[in-house]
Design a protein around this motif. Structure first.
Motif, PDB file in Angstrom:
ATOM      1  N   ALA A   1       1.004  -1.184   0.655  1.00 55.17           N
ATOM      2  CA  ALA A   1       0.111  -0.083  -0.196  1.00 55.17           C
ATOM      3  C   ALA A   1       0.469   1.439  -0.225  1.00 55.17           C
ATOM      4  CB  ALA A   1      -0.517  -0.051   1.116  1.00 55.17           C
ATOM      5  N   LEU A   2       1.834   1.421   1.032  1.00 51.70           N
ATOM      6  CA  LEU A   2       3.004   2.151   0.916  1.00 51.70           C
ATOM      7  C   LEU A   2       3.681   2.265  -0.821  1.00 51.70           C
ATOM      8  CD1 LEU A   2       4.634   4.928   2.529  1.00 51.70           C
ATOM      9  CD2 LEU A   2       5.735   2.804   3.681  1.00 51.70           C
ATOM     10  N   ALA A   3       3.892   1.452  -1.319  1.00 46.14           N
ATOM     11  CA  ALA A   3       4.636   1.870  -2.399  1.00 46.14           C
ATOM     12  C   ALA A   3       3.621   2.329  -3.586  1.00 46.14           C
ATOM     13  CB  ALA A   3       4.910   0.518  -3.190  1.00 46.14           C
ATOM     14  N   GLU A   4       1.843   1.770  -3.315  1.00 52.35           N
ATOM     15  CA  GLU A   4       0.799   2.112  -4.354  1.00 52.35           C
ATOM     16  C   GLU A   4       0.501   3.743  -4.051  1.00 52.35           C
ATOM     17  OE1 GLU A   4      -2.414   0.078  -3.849  1.00 52.35           O
ATOM     18  OE2 GLU A   4      -1.837  -1.483  -5.382  1.00 52.35           O
ATOM     19  N   ALA A   5       1.055   3.936  -2.848  1.00 51.15           N
ATOM     20  CA  ALA A   5       0.451   5.803  -2.423  1.00 51.15           C
ATOM     21  C   ALA A   5       1.836   6.387  -3.409  1.00 51.15           C
ATOM     22  CB  ALA A   5       0.445   6.050  -1.055  1.00 51.15           C
ATOM     23  N   VAL A   6       3.172   6.592  -2.696  1.00 51.41           N
ATOM     24  CA  VAL A   6       3.733   6.680  -3.209  1.00 51.41           C
ATOM     25  C   VAL A   6       4.094   6.512  -5.336  1.00 51.41           C
ATOM     26  CG1 VAL A   6       6.241   6.916  -4.081  1.00 51.41           C
ATOM     27  CG2 VAL A   6       5.766   6.572  -1.762  1.00 51.41           C
ATOM     28  N   GLU A   7       3.403   5.647  -5.746  1.00 50.30           N
ATOM     29  CA  GLU A   7       2.954   5.932  -7.244  1.00 50.30           C
ATOM     30  C   GLU A   7       1.676   6.785  -7.385  1.00 50.30           C
ATOM     31  OE1 GLU A   7       1.583   2.629 -10.999  1.00 50.30           O
ATOM     32  OE2 GLU A   7       2.148   1.965  -8.499  1.00 50.30           O
ATOM     33  N   LEU A   8       1.373   6.906  -6.631  1.00 48.33           N
ATOM     34  CA  LEU A   8       0.034   7.993  -6.622  1.00 48.33           C
ATOM     35  C   LEU A   8       0.420   9.256  -6.589  1.00 48.33           C
ATOM     36  CD1 LEU A   8      -2.406   4.974  -5.752  1.00 48.33           C
ATOM     37  CD2 LEU A   8      -3.204   6.732  -7.895  1.00 48.33           C
TER      38      LEU A   8
END
Length: 389
Positions: free
Chosen positions: A128-135
């Protein structure tokens, strides 16, 4: 006569591309890319070597400054071409700065890794952290592995609330991707609309200083309209759709035998005889002789109403309030009837055929509150015949 020494000529610096890259902070590859795009003049050719001068160094520093201010390479090229043509760039720079400036008053903040985990339940979720950074909901800070930049604290707060309400983080990020795509489409349509009807006269030629200043004022004036339009339309849509969703899901939650017909508690009919059937339906089950095939399920009585009557109610109170209005009207009418008439009507004993007056079939209960025994009809009601079956 003393011979005067020759006048010293100003020294013009000359650089190889490697030296220029070192002094400007750009890479050799970047310098060549700027040349290919027309942002940087070609070097002077001397034999087999390319020679750059102070003008190239100054131009590279200008480009770096404009990039730091948020300009794109395309807009920088237009600015530099205007500059080279000798035009005053004050108005043009003001216009570009207004367009490229922030479109919200929200200020970025920072959040520690520990606080972030606490906000989302206390357990780390690297996916989820990686997705938040990607977004772009979170941005990593160089040299600070334990801290993140939050460009939009409001967006992060929404994600926090959704997760605390039980929404999985993967669903939150998926929802954001979907919403972002739709909002970008709306933004593109708004820009197309304003370009066509407002800014086109400024875009078919290089703007003068006065035109650039006028366009800048228009951008500043129209900037809030996009968000105001979306806020108003989202509120309207949520109000309309939330009512429909609530009605639909409440209907599904009821037992099948007690669900109301679609569109409300009343069935609307069209065509000849609809009014007559409505009158009969309103008295369904009252008295002997009622057709058992038409008997409603236990706990529910079906009332047939003419379509124009239902439509009149909709016109009066709105579609979302039609069901409540009909139910309230029926409840008020029921209160206006005497209790013994209702008992007689439901049991089919009907010795007096209608409104009770304290006869031998049951105790006299009287009419509604404030009535001494005479039933009260609502305005516009047609009294029932005393000899109804």
């Amino acid at each position: 006569m003393t011979e005067q020494p020759p006048t010293a000529q100003p020294h013009t610096a000359e650089y190889r591309i490697e030296d220029l890259a070192h002094l400007s902070g750009a890479t050799v590859r970047t310098i060549r890319a700027y040349q290919d795009r027309g942002l940087l003049p070609r070097p002077e050719r001397r034999g087999r070597a390319n020679v750059y001068g102070d003008a190239h160094l100054a131009r590279l520093r200008q480009i770096a400054d404009l990039l730091d201010r948020g300009y794109t390479l395309a807009s920088i090229k237009e600015l530099l071409e205007a500059w080279d043509a000798g035009r005053d760039l004050g108005g043009v720079l003001g216009l570009v700065a207004e367009i490229d400036g922030p479109w919200t008053d929200e200020k970025a903040s920072r959040i520690s890794h520990t606080d972030l985990e606490a906000a989302f339940g206390g357990s780390p979720d690297e996916t989820a952290l990686a997705e938040a950074v990607e977004l772009g909901v979170l941005e990593r800070i160089p040299g600070r592995a334990d801290e993140f930049l939050v460009p939009s604290p409001q967006e992060l707060a929404v994600a926090t609330e959704l997760h605390s309400a039980g929404v999985p983080l993967t669903a939150v990020s998926g929802h954001l991707r979907e919403v972002r795509g739709q909002v970008e489409h709306i933004a593109a349509r708004f820009l197309d609309f304003t370009t066509e009807h407002v800014f086109q006269p400024y875009l078919d030629h290089p703007p003068t200083e006065a035109e650039a200043a006028e366009a800048t004022a228009l951008v500043r004036r129209l900037r809030p309209l996009a968000q105001q339009t979306i806020d108003a339309e989202l509120a309207r849509a949520m109000r309309t759709l939330a009512t429909r969703y609530l009605r639909h899901h409440l209907s599904e939650a009821l037992p099948a035998e007690t669900r109301m017909p679609a569109g409300g508690t009343a069935k609307a009919e069209n065509g000849p005889g609809a009014d007559a059937r409505a009158g009969a339906g309103a008295r369904a089950g009252a008295g002997a002789g009622a057709d058992s095939r038409d008997a409603p399920p236990p706990g529910l009585e079906t009332v047939l109403l003419p379509a124009e009557a239902v439509q009149a109610v909709r016109d009066l109170v709105g579609a979302e309030n039609t069901t409540a209005f009909i139910a309230a009207a029926a409840h008020r009418e029921a209160q206006a009837r005497t209790m013994d008439a209702l008992v007689t009507g439901r049991t089919g004993n009907g010795s007096d055929g209608g409104r009770g007056s304290g006869g031998s079939n049951g105790p006299s209960c009287g009419a509604s509150a404030g009535d001494s025994g005479t039933p009260t009809d609502s305005p516009g009601d047609t009294p029932e015949p005393a000899d109804r079956p």
